[in-house]
Write a protein that holds these residues in place. Structure first.
Motif, PDB file in Angstrom:
ATOM      1  N   ILE A 132       0.860  -1.178   0.000  1.00  9.87           N
ATOM      2  CA  ILE A 132       0.000   0.000   0.000  1.00  9.87           C
ATOM      3  C   ILE A 132       0.897   1.229   0.000  1.00  9.87           C
ATOM      4  CG2 ILE A 132      -1.790   1.301   1.204  1.00  9.87           C
ATOM      5  CD1 ILE A 132      -2.804  -1.295   0.093  1.00  9.87           C
ATOM      6  N   ILE A 133       0.806   2.033  -1.067  1.00  8.16           N
ATOM      7  CA  ILE A 133       1.601   3.251  -1.199  1.00  8.16           C
ATOM      8  C   ILE A 133       0.654   4.395  -1.521  1.00  8.16           C
ATOM      9  CG2 ILE A 133       3.484   4.383  -2.446  1.00  8.16           C
ATOM     10  CD1 ILE A 133       4.589   1.608  -3.080  1.00  8.16           C
ATOM     11  N   ASP A 134       0.658   5.412  -0.652  1.00 12.06           N
ATOM     12  CA  ASP A 134      -0.246   6.565  -0.830  1.00 12.06           C
ATOM     13  C   ASP A 134      -1.688   6.116  -1.037  1.00 12.06           C
ATOM     14  OD1 ASP A 134       1.913   8.286  -0.612  1.00 12.06           O
ATOM     15  OD2 ASP A 134       2.280   8.298  -2.780  1.00 12.06           O
ATOM     16  N   ARG A 135      -2.090   5.170  -0.180  1.00 14.35           N
ATOM     17  CA  ARG A 135      -3.463   4.640  -0.179  1.00 14.35           C
ATOM     18  C   ARG A 135      -3.830   3.903  -1.470  1.00 14.35           C
ATOM     19  NH1 ARG A 135      -7.005   9.594   2.546  1.00 14.35           N
ATOM     20  NH2 ARG A 135      -5.782   9.711   4.487  1.00 14.35           N
ATOM     21  N   GLU A 136      -2.864   3.517  -2.241  1.00 15.10           N
ATOM     22  CA  GLU A 136      -3.088   2.753  -3.458  1.00 15.10           C
ATOM     23  C   GLU A 136      -2.440   1.383  -3.312  1.00 15.10           C
ATOM     24  OE1 GLU A 136      -4.890   3.503  -5.957  1.00 15.10           O
ATOM     25  OE2 GLU A 136      -5.222   5.665  -5.737  1.00 15.10           O
ATOM     26  N   LEU A 137      -3.136   0.386  -3.800  1.00 17.11           N
ATOM     27  CA  LEU A 137      -2.624  -0.983  -3.761  1.00 17.11           C
ATOM     28  C   LEU A 137      -1.720  -1.216  -4.971  1.00 17.11           C
ATOM     29  CD1 LEU A 137      -2.627  -3.826  -2.469  1.00 17.11           C
ATOM     30  CD2 LEU A 137      -4.609  -4.356  -3.926  1.00 17.11           C
ATOM     31  N   TRP A 138      -0.514  -1.689  -4.723  1.00 21.39           N
ATOM     32  CA  TRP A 138       0.452  -1.969  -5.789  1.00 21.39           C
ATOM     33  C   TRP A 138       0.793  -3.450  -5.774  1.00 21.39           C
ATOM     34  CZ3 TRP A 138       3.068   1.590  -9.147  1.00 21.39           C
ATOM     35  CH2 TRP A 138       2.686   2.922  -8.974  1.00 21.39           C
ATOM     36  N   HIS A 139       0.957  -3.996  -6.998  1.00 22.65           N
ATOM     37  CA  HIS A 139       1.489  -5.353  -7.160  1.00 22.65           C
ATOM     38  C   HIS A 139       2.985  -5.215  -7.455  1.00 22.65           C
ATOM     39  CE1 HIS A 139      -2.401  -7.533  -7.399  1.00 22.65           C
ATOM     40  NE2 HIS A 139      -2.843  -6.335  -7.807  1.00 22.65           N
ATOM     41  N   VAL A 140       3.810  -5.905  -6.684  1.00 25.24           N
ATOM     42  CA  VAL A 140       5.265  -5.713  -6.738  1.00 25.24           C
ATOM     43  C   VAL A 140       5.945  -7.036  -7.077  1.00 25.24           C
ATOM     44  CG1 VAL A 140       7.316  -4.995  -5.464  1.00 25.24           C
ATOM     45  CG2 VAL A 140       5.107  -3.872  -5.022  1.00 25.24           C
ATOM     46  N   ARG A 157       0.046  -0.556 -10.325  1.00 27.74           N
ATOM     47  CA  ARG A 157      -1.108  -0.267  -9.467  1.00 27.74           C
ATOM     48  C   ARG A 157      -2.236  -1.254  -9.753  1.00 27.74           C
ATOM     49  NH1 ARG A 157      -2.195   6.100  -9.590  1.00 27.74           N
ATOM     50  NH2 ARG A 157      -4.289   5.289  -9.964  1.00 27.74           N
ATOM     51  N   ASP A 158      -2.938  -1.607  -8.706  1.00 26.30           N
ATOM     52  CA  ASP A 158      -4.009  -2.608  -8.843  1.00 26.30           C
ATOM     53  C   ASP A 158      -5.122  -2.137  -9.772  1.00 26.30           C
ATOM     54  OD1 ASP A 158      -5.309  -5.172  -7.822  1.00 26.30           O
ATOM     55  OD2 ASP A 158      -6.836  -3.667  -7.318  1.00 26.30           O
ATOM     56  N   ASP A 159      -5.407  -0.794  -9.813  1.00 26.53           N
ATOM     57  CA  ASP A 159      -6.520  -0.319 -10.635  1.00 26.53           C
ATOM     58  C   ASP A 159      -6.269  -0.530 -12.121  1.00 26.53           C
ATOM     59  OD1 ASP A 159      -4.511   1.509 -10.675  1.00 26.53           O
ATOM     60  OD2 ASP A 159      -5.810   3.273 -10.601  1.00 26.53           O
ATOM     61  N   VAL A 160      -4.985  -0.711 -12.521  1.00 30.76           N
ATOM     62  CA  VAL A 160      -4.691  -1.041 -13.919  1.00 30.76           C
ATOM     63  C   VAL A 160      -5.326  -2.378 -14.272  1.00 30.76           C
ATOM     64  CG1 VAL A 160      -2.860  -1.556 -15.570  1.00 30.76           C
ATOM     65  CG2 VAL A 160      -2.560   0.286 -13.910  1.00 30.76           C
ATOM     66  N   ARG A 161      -5.099  -3.338 -13.402  1.00 34.13           N
ATOM     67  CA  ARG A 161      -5.668  -4.664 -13.636  1.00 34.13           C
ATOM     68  C   ARG A 161      -7.196  -4.643 -13.540  1.00 34.13           C
ATOM     69  NH1 ARG A 161      -1.445  -8.978 -11.078  1.00 34.13           N
ATOM     70  NH2 ARG A 161       0.483  -7.839 -11.531  1.00 34.13           N
ATOM     71  N   GLN A 162      -7.693  -3.949 -12.523  1.00 34.32           N
ATOM     72  CA  GLN A 162      -9.141  -3.913 -12.331  1.00 34.32           C
ATOM     73  C   GLN A 162      -9.849  -3.211 -13.484  1.00 34.32           C
ATOM     74  OE1 GLN A 162     -10.543  -5.713 -10.078  1.00 34.32           O
ATOM     75  NE2 GLN A 162      -8.498  -6.266  -9.284  1.00 34.32           N
ATOM     76  N   GLU A 163      -9.188  -2.200 -14.044  1.00 34.86           N
ATOM     77  CA  GLU A 163      -9.782  -1.491 -15.172  1.00 34.86           C
ATOM     78  C   GLU A 163      -9.934  -2.426 -16.365  1.00 34.86           C
ATOM     79  OE1 GLU A 163      -8.795   2.409 -17.943  1.00 34.86           O
ATOM     80  OE2 GLU A 163      -7.880   2.202 -15.964  1.00 34.86           O
ATOM     81  N   LEU A 164      -8.910  -3.201 -16.638  1.00 32.74           N
ATOM     82  CA  LEU A 164      -8.978  -4.139 -17.755  1.00 32.74           C
ATOM     83  C   LEU A 164     -10.023  -5.221 -17.485  1.00 32.74           C
ATOM     84  CD1 LEU A 164      -7.899  -5.045 -20.463  1.00 32.74           C
ATOM     85  CD2 LEU A 164      -6.069  -6.275 -19.281  1.00 32.74           C
ATOM     86  N   VAL A 165     -10.058  -5.737 -16.253  1.00 30.59           N
ATOM     87  CA  VAL A 165     -11.071  -6.747 -15.906  1.00 30.59           C
ATOM     88  C   VAL A 165     -12.472  -6.167 -16.047  1.00 30.59           C
ATOM     89  CG1 VAL A 165     -11.987  -8.177 -14.045  1.00 30.59           C
ATOM     90  CG2 VAL A 165      -9.511  -8.036 -14.405  1.00 30.59           C
ATOM     91  N   SER A 166     -12.647  -4.910 -15.607  1.00 29.77           N
ATOM     92  CA  SER A 166     -13.964  -4.265 -15.711  1.00 29.77           C
ATOM     93  C   SER A 166     -14.403  -4.128 -17.157  1.00 29.77           C
ATOM     94  CB  SER A 166     -13.930  -2.890 -15.044  1.00 29.77           C
ATOM     95  OG  SER A 166     -13.637  -2.998 -13.676  1.00 29.77           O
ATOM     96  N   LEU A 167     -13.463  -3.777 -18.033  1.00 29.83           N
ATOM     97  CA  LEU A 167     -13.805  -3.679 -19.454  1.00 29.83           C
ATOM     98  C   LEU A 167     -14.216  -5.026 -20.016  1.00 29.83           C
ATOM     99  CD1 LEU A 167     -11.028  -1.265 -20.788  1.00 29.83           C
ATOM    100  CD2 LEU A 167     -13.474  -0.804 -20.637  1.00 29.83           C
ATOM    101  N   ILE A 168     -13.499  -6.066 -19.633  1.00 29.38           N
ATOM    102  CA  ILE A 168     -13.850  -7.405 -20.107  1.00 29.38           C
ATOM    103  C   ILE A 168     -15.227  -7.815 -19.586  1.00 29.38           C
ATOM    104  CG2 ILE A 168     -13.220  -9.852 -20.008  1.00 29.38           C
ATOM    105  CD1 ILE A 168     -10.287  -8.952 -19.909  1.00 29.38           C
ATOM    106  N   ILE A 169     -15.477  -7.534 -18.284  1.00 26.20           N
ATOM    107  CA  ILE A 169     -16.761  -7.896 -17.680  1.00 26.20           C
ATOM    108  C   ILE A 169     -17.899  -7.124 -18.337  1.00 26.20           C
ATOM    109  CG2 ILE A 169     -18.130  -7.792 -15.567  1.00 26.20           C
ATOM    110  CD1 ILE A 169     -15.550  -8.298 -14.020  1.00 26.20           C
ATOM    111  N   SER A 170     -17.676  -5.817 -18.549  1.00 25.09           N
ATOM    112  CA  SER A 170     -18.741  -5.008 -19.162  1.00 25.09           C
ATOM    113  C   SER A 170     -19.072  -5.504 -20.557  1.00 25.09           C
ATOM    114  CB  SER A 170     -18.323  -3.536 -19.201  1.00 25.09           C
ATOM    115  OG  SER A 170     -17.188  -3.357 -20.025  1.00 25.09           O
ATOM    116  N   ASN A 171     -18.046  -5.908 -21.308  1.00 26.76           N
ATOM    117  CA  ASN A 171     -18.305  -6.465 -22.632  1.00 26.76           C
ATOM    118  C   ASN A 171     -19.016  -7.803 -22.542  1.00 26.76           C
ATOM    119  OD1 ASN A 171     -17.122  -4.323 -24.000  1.00 26.76           O
ATOM    120  ND2 ASN A 171     -15.062  -5.208 -23.879  1.00 26.76           N
ATOM    121  N   THR A 172     -18.698  -8.562 -21.485  1.00 26.22           N
ATOM    122  CA  THR A 172     -19.351  -9.858 -21.299  1.00 26.22           C
ATOM    123  C   THR A 172     -20.840  -9.696 -21.018  1.00 26.22           C
ATOM    124  OG1 THR A 172     -17.292 -10.772 -20.416  1.00 26.22           O
ATOM    125  CG2 THR A 172     -19.318 -12.003 -19.955  1.00 26.22           C
ATOM    126  N   TRP A 173     -21.208  -8.646 -20.249  1.00 30.32           N
ATOM    127  CA  TRP A 173     -22.603  -8.448 -19.859  1.00 30.32           C
ATOM    128  C   TRP A 173     -23.378  -7.578 -20.852  1.00 30.32           C
ATOM    129  CZ3 TRP A 173     -25.167 -10.958 -16.143  1.00 30.32           C
ATOM    130  CH2 TRP A 173     -24.420 -11.641 -15.179  1.00 30.32           C
TER     131      TRP A 173
END
Length: 467
Positions: A132-140, A157-173
């Motif tokens: 956790i760096i500056d309240r952001e989750l990082w994968h190291v 940063r974790d939101d990079v991964r989550q953003e891509l997953v969200s795009l995939i999920i949104s396209n799935t639904w």
């Protein structure tokens, strides 16, 4: 009651929703797993590339200089936050979500990117970790280069991964959300056409006359063919039963006519014999003679109605012709002249009005209705016969000022053998049933309505004759 069409559509819709939901959940899980693997592999590749193209080029003097003065790799902020937005390829803010550090074996920073700063990302354990760096989750990912004794650390940063997953999920639904309503519409249209033969069969049965017991011949789906066959078998059994009952009624009525005639003959003979007896004998036997005569007349009337009912039920085609309504009503009144003299009459019949009917049976109906009006009305009361006509139909209404009928009695009036008052009513309760059957054969209707303050209005509604 429930709709098979609606139930089938709902079952299909639920099946589609469950299938899409289950497949989307599995796709989301697999996509998340693959994204994690992809980005983890990217961090490993980045660390190895840094070792290959940067660390390997450093001399011992350069490493000593980096310990005293670390290098900062600065990235300008372009304020672009998502994949969908356009950005200057030289200043992608996406770079702020990636980071790397080079550290000496003793933990001193040699080089770093400004996205993470000089805060150490690694715990000096080779492999993957989260911070956790500056309240952001990082994968190291931490990698130790043995030849150069340098720690190479890459991070995302974790939101990079989550953003891509969200795009995939949104396209799935997104696709199912668009396609499901369209599929539902097509399912409703499809079930409408699939159930159209059932609707046609329903309309056919609803419009079929009560006396029509002929087989039903419809082109139906295979699943409904057996139902049609069973229904035709049922209609055949009903038809055979009605024929047997009709034959029994006719035979019984014919068999009763001869004994009734004999009883009537002997009653008249007994009256002649008793007429020569003393007044006391005549006075004592007169009530019995009258009771016998009244009973014979009542049974004879019932027998005549049973014979008429059998005749009417057996009608297959009417002998319809254009007739002057005024002549038909005059014929009926002339036949009833012996009972109508005790009442006041108001008759309105337009001259030269033509109706297309079987005159014999329409006279029979009018005679029965007028007789009932006289039977249930007090003497010297007013009975009216009014005829009206519009573009579609002709209405012959007979209104009296008798005791009338309740709504419950009106609902049962056309049933066979129904009498308003079982104790005082004469007849067998077949008159109105016969009238209703005759009018239905003319494609008309027999209606009843109450007259205020008391009385009954009986209307014969017939299709208007085509001039």
């Amino acid at each position: 009651m429930f709709s098979l069409r609606l139930l089938l559509s709902l079952i299909m819709l639920v099946g589609i929703v469950l299938t899409v939901t289950f497949s989307s959940i599995l796709s989301t899980r697999d996509a998340k797993h693959e994204v994690e693997e992809l980005f983890d592999a990217q961090m490993v590749q980045t660390a190895k590339m840094l070792e290959q193209f940067y660390v390997d080029q450093l001399t011992e003097d350069q490493l000593a200089q980096l310990i005293s003065q670390p290098i900062l790799f600065h990235v300008d902020d372009s304020k672009i936050e998502t994949f969908a937005e356009q950005a200057n390829p030289n200043t992608l803010s996406y770079e702020h979500k990636l980071s790397f550090q080079l550290l000496s074996s003793t933990g001193q920073i040699l080089a770093y990117s400004d996205s993470s700063g000089e805060q150490q990302l690694t715990t000096f354990n080779p492999g993957y970790d989260t911070r956790i760096i500056d309240r952001e989750l990082w994968h190291v990912y931490s990698f130790f280069s043995e030849p150069h004794q340098v720690w190479i650390v890459t991070a995302q940063r974790d939101d990079v991964r989550q953003e891509l997953v969200s795009l995939i999920i949104s396209n799935t639904w997104r696709a199912p959300l668009i396609i499901t309503p369209i599929m539902m519409f097509f399912m409703l249209v499809l079930t409408y056409y699939l159930f159209k033969p059932v609707k046609l069969l329903e309309r056919h049965l609803d419009k079929r006359p009560a006396q029509d017991l002929s087989p039903i011949n419809f082109t139906l789906p295979t699943e409904l063919a057996s139902t049609q066959k069973a229904l035709n078998s049922y209609l055949l059994r009903i038809s055979e039963t009605m024929i047997r009952e009709r034959r029994f009624s006719a035979d019984a009525a014919h068999e009763l006519k001869t004994p009734l005639a004999i009883i009537k003959l002997h009653s008249d003979g007994l009256s002649d014999v008793l007429s020569s007896q003393s007044p006391d004998v005549k006075q004592a036997t007169l009530p019995y003679i009258e009771a016998i005569g009244e009973g014979v007349n009542r049974i004879s009337h019932t027998v005549e109605q049973l014979l008429l009912l059998s005749r009417v039920d057996a009608i297959e085609a009417l002998n319809k012709t254009d007739c002057k309504l005024q002549n038909i009503i005059e014929n009926v009144i002339n036949q009833l002249v012996h009972i109508i003299a005790d009442y006041e009459w108001y008759i309105v019949v337009p001259k030269d009005m033509i109706i297309n009917v079987d005159p014999f049976y329409i006279e029979l109906v009018l005679k029965n209705i007028i007789e009932n009006a006289c039977k249930y009305s007090p003497t010297e009361s007013l009975i009216s016969i009014k005829v009206t006509q519009d573009d579609q139909q002709t209405m012959i209404c007979v209104a009296d000022q008798g005791c009338g009928m309740s709504d419950e009695e009106i609902a049962l009036a056309k049933n066979r053998f129904y009498r308003v008052d079982e104790n005082t009513s004469q007849g067998a309760g077949l008159g109105l049933s016969i009238c209703q059957h005759i009018i239905s054969l003319h494609h008309g209707e027999l209606t009843f309505s109450r007259v205020q303050p008391h009385g009954l209005d009986v209307c014969i509604v017939l299709p208007r004759a085509q001039s």
